[in-house]
Design a protein around this motif. Sequence first.
Motif, PDB file in Angstrom:
ATOM      1  N   ARG A 182      -7.796   5.338  -1.189  1.00  0.00           N
ATOM      2  CA  ARG A 182      -6.534   5.053  -0.741  1.00  0.00           C
ATOM      3  C   ARG A 182      -6.655   5.439   1.054  1.00  0.00           C
ATOM      4  O   ARG A 182      -6.052   5.906   1.618  1.00  0.00           O
ATOM      5  CB  ARG A 182      -5.502   5.998  -1.118  1.00  0.00           C
ATOM      6  CG  ARG A 182      -5.313   6.157  -2.685  1.00  0.00           C
ATOM      7  CD  ARG A 182      -4.648   5.035  -2.963  1.00  0.00           C
ATOM      8  NE  ARG A 182      -3.420   4.865  -2.663  1.00  0.00           N
ATOM      9  CZ  ARG A 182      -2.305   3.940  -2.657  1.00  0.00           C
ATOM     10  NH1 ARG A 182      -2.710   2.884  -3.487  1.00  0.00           N
ATOM     11  NH2 ARG A 182      -1.381   4.261  -2.364  1.00  0.00           N
ATOM     12  N   LEU A 186       0.566  -1.321   0.002  1.00  0.00           N
ATOM     13  CA  LEU A 186      -0.004   0.039  -0.076  1.00  0.00           C
ATOM     14  C   LEU A 186       0.919   1.224  -0.084  1.00  0.00           C
ATOM     15  O   LEU A 186       0.648   2.392  -0.831  1.00  0.00           O
ATOM     16  CB  LEU A 186      -0.913  -0.062   1.288  1.00  0.00           C
ATOM     17  CG  LEU A 186      -1.920  -1.136   1.236  1.00  0.00           C
ATOM     18  CD1 LEU A 186      -2.804  -1.096   2.499  1.00  0.00           C
ATOM     19  CD2 LEU A 186      -2.748  -0.980   0.127  1.00  0.00           C
ATOM     20  N   GLY A 244      -0.070   6.964  -5.612  1.00  0.00           N
ATOM     21  CA  GLY A 244      -1.233   7.773  -5.144  1.00  0.00           C
ATOM     22  C   GLY A 244      -0.932   8.270  -3.717  1.00  0.00           C
ATOM     23  O   GLY A 244      -0.285   7.518  -2.954  1.00  0.00           O
ATOM     24  N   ASP A 245      -1.701   9.266  -3.367  1.00  0.00           N
ATOM     25  CA  ASP A 245      -1.411   9.921  -2.052  1.00  0.00           C
ATOM     26  C   ASP A 245      -2.735  10.166  -1.328  1.00  0.00           C
ATOM     27  O   ASP A 245      -3.419  11.119  -1.978  1.00  0.00           O
ATOM     28  CB  ASP A 245      -0.519  11.212  -2.277  1.00  0.00           C
ATOM     29  CG  ASP A 245      -0.176  11.999  -0.831  1.00  0.00           C
ATOM     30  OD1 ASP A 245      -0.539  11.390   0.009  1.00  0.00           O
ATOM     31  OD2 ASP A 245       0.481  12.982  -0.977  1.00  0.00           O
ATOM     32  N   PRO A 246      -2.992   9.428  -0.337  1.00  0.00           N
ATOM     33  CA  PRO A 246      -4.160   9.772   0.286  1.00  0.00           C
ATOM     34  C   PRO A 246      -4.358  11.304   0.897  1.00  0.00           C
ATOM     35  O   PRO A 246      -5.578  11.738   0.840  1.00  0.00           O
ATOM     36  CB  PRO A 246      -4.233   8.888   1.588  1.00  0.00           C
ATOM     37  CG  PRO A 246      -2.942   8.489   1.733  1.00  0.00           C
ATOM     38  CD  PRO A 246      -2.347   8.623   0.383  1.00  0.00           C
ATOM     39  N   TYR A 261      -5.773   3.786   3.876  1.00  0.00           N
ATOM     40  CA  TYR A 261      -4.806   2.752   4.030  1.00  0.00           C
ATOM     41  C   TYR A 261      -5.526   1.877   5.540  1.00  0.00           C
ATOM     42  O   TYR A 261      -5.233   0.736   5.722  1.00  0.00           O
ATOM     43  CB  TYR A 261      -3.630   3.344   4.647  1.00  0.00           C
ATOM     44  CG  TYR A 261      -2.849   3.688   3.590  1.00  0.00           C
ATOM     45  CD1 TYR A 261      -2.862   3.465   2.410  1.00  0.00           C
ATOM     46  CD2 TYR A 261      -1.806   5.104   3.830  1.00  0.00           C
ATOM     47  CE1 TYR A 261      -1.971   3.866   1.205  1.00  0.00           C
ATOM     48  CE2 TYR A 261      -1.103   5.493   2.812  1.00  0.00           C
ATOM     49  CZ  TYR A 261      -1.201   4.826   1.366  1.00  0.00           C
ATOM     50  OH  TYR A 261      -0.370   5.408   0.429  1.00  0.00           O
ATOM     51  N   ILE A 286     -10.193   1.371  -1.214  1.00  0.00           N
ATOM     52  CA  ILE A 286      -9.040   1.085  -2.325  1.00  0.00           C
ATOM     53  C   ILE A 286      -9.321   2.517  -3.238  1.00  0.00           C
ATOM     54  O   ILE A 286      -8.036   3.039  -3.616  1.00  0.00           O
ATOM     55  CB  ILE A 286      -9.240  -0.035  -3.162  1.00  0.00           C
ATOM     56  CG1 ILE A 286      -9.004  -1.184  -2.342  1.00  0.00           C
ATOM     57  CG2 ILE A 286      -8.358   0.048  -4.496  1.00  0.00           C
ATOM     58  CD1 ILE A 286      -9.157  -2.543  -3.119  1.00  0.00           C
TER      59      ILE A 286
END
Length: 313
Positions: free
Chosen positions: A277, A27, A32-34, A279, A274
């Motif tokens: 994002r 992950l 990708g950046d939450p 986590y 998903i």
Amino acid sequence: MAAYILRRFVSTIAVMAMVGIFIFLLLRLAPGDPAAMIAGRNAAPQLIASIREQLGLNDPIPVQFMRWVRDILGGDFGTSIFAGQPVLELISQRLEPTLSLAILTMILSVTVGVSFGILAAWRTGGLVDRLLAAFSAVGYSVPVFVIGYFLIYFFAIRTHWLPVQGYVPFNQGLGPWFVHLILPTVALGLGYIAFVARVTRASMLEVLSEDYMRTAAAKGASSYAMLFHHALKNAGVPILTVIGISFAYLIGGVVLTETVFNLPGIGRLVVNAINNRDYPIIQSVLILTSGLYVLINLAVDLAYTLIDPRIRY
């Protein structure tokens, strides 16, 4: 037996540790950046950096991993980045639809699959055997979502016999709860029915060809006694194995099925996590399902001794 369980428990800890490392790194290393998703498409870099600092994403990966492990061992699976609620609370809210679908699917798969497999083995080359071969080809090759859309079109849209989508909690009535789960259970269960039936047929054929089965037939044993008291017990180990594996693998089919039939279960929760994002949700669900898979395998191994007295640990 106690020594075997202890060894399996130790190996389970090692397996779960490796799974945890893999999930965490997968992950973190994925694109990708939450923080950017939370801030929005046109957010300023300063806002994104501030959110990353609040979430602890700027810390070194080993520090993030040790903090995550420490929290899990303490029973804290974290807080959802987007929902702002504890992850275990979100999972518990979605648990009933997923468990209902999984349990009904396994009941259908085991009941129908084992029955068809026994009949096909008892009458090899007969009508049931040929139908099972054709059904298995369809069950193996057609994806769950294709079967689901076909069932929706025929049984819900064309005939209006069953509801299209949605879920009714069990506490609101057994009838509505069951009716809303018929189509998703059948869609998800067809592949598992084919799998269980084929394994049952192969195992029963092997046992029915043994000398002691011919001896039992020569002594005048009834068909029922030969099939269920002699053959099925001796063919039970591979059948039990495939049932355990099928139950553990249900989570993959549940994700698609819940999406097609709009069931508010854990599968939908994972898909949304998903996309966002999120986590903590992804990590927690994967860890819990991995632990469940390991426990099911252990339970199946221990159940072998109940079916076959010759097996000892």
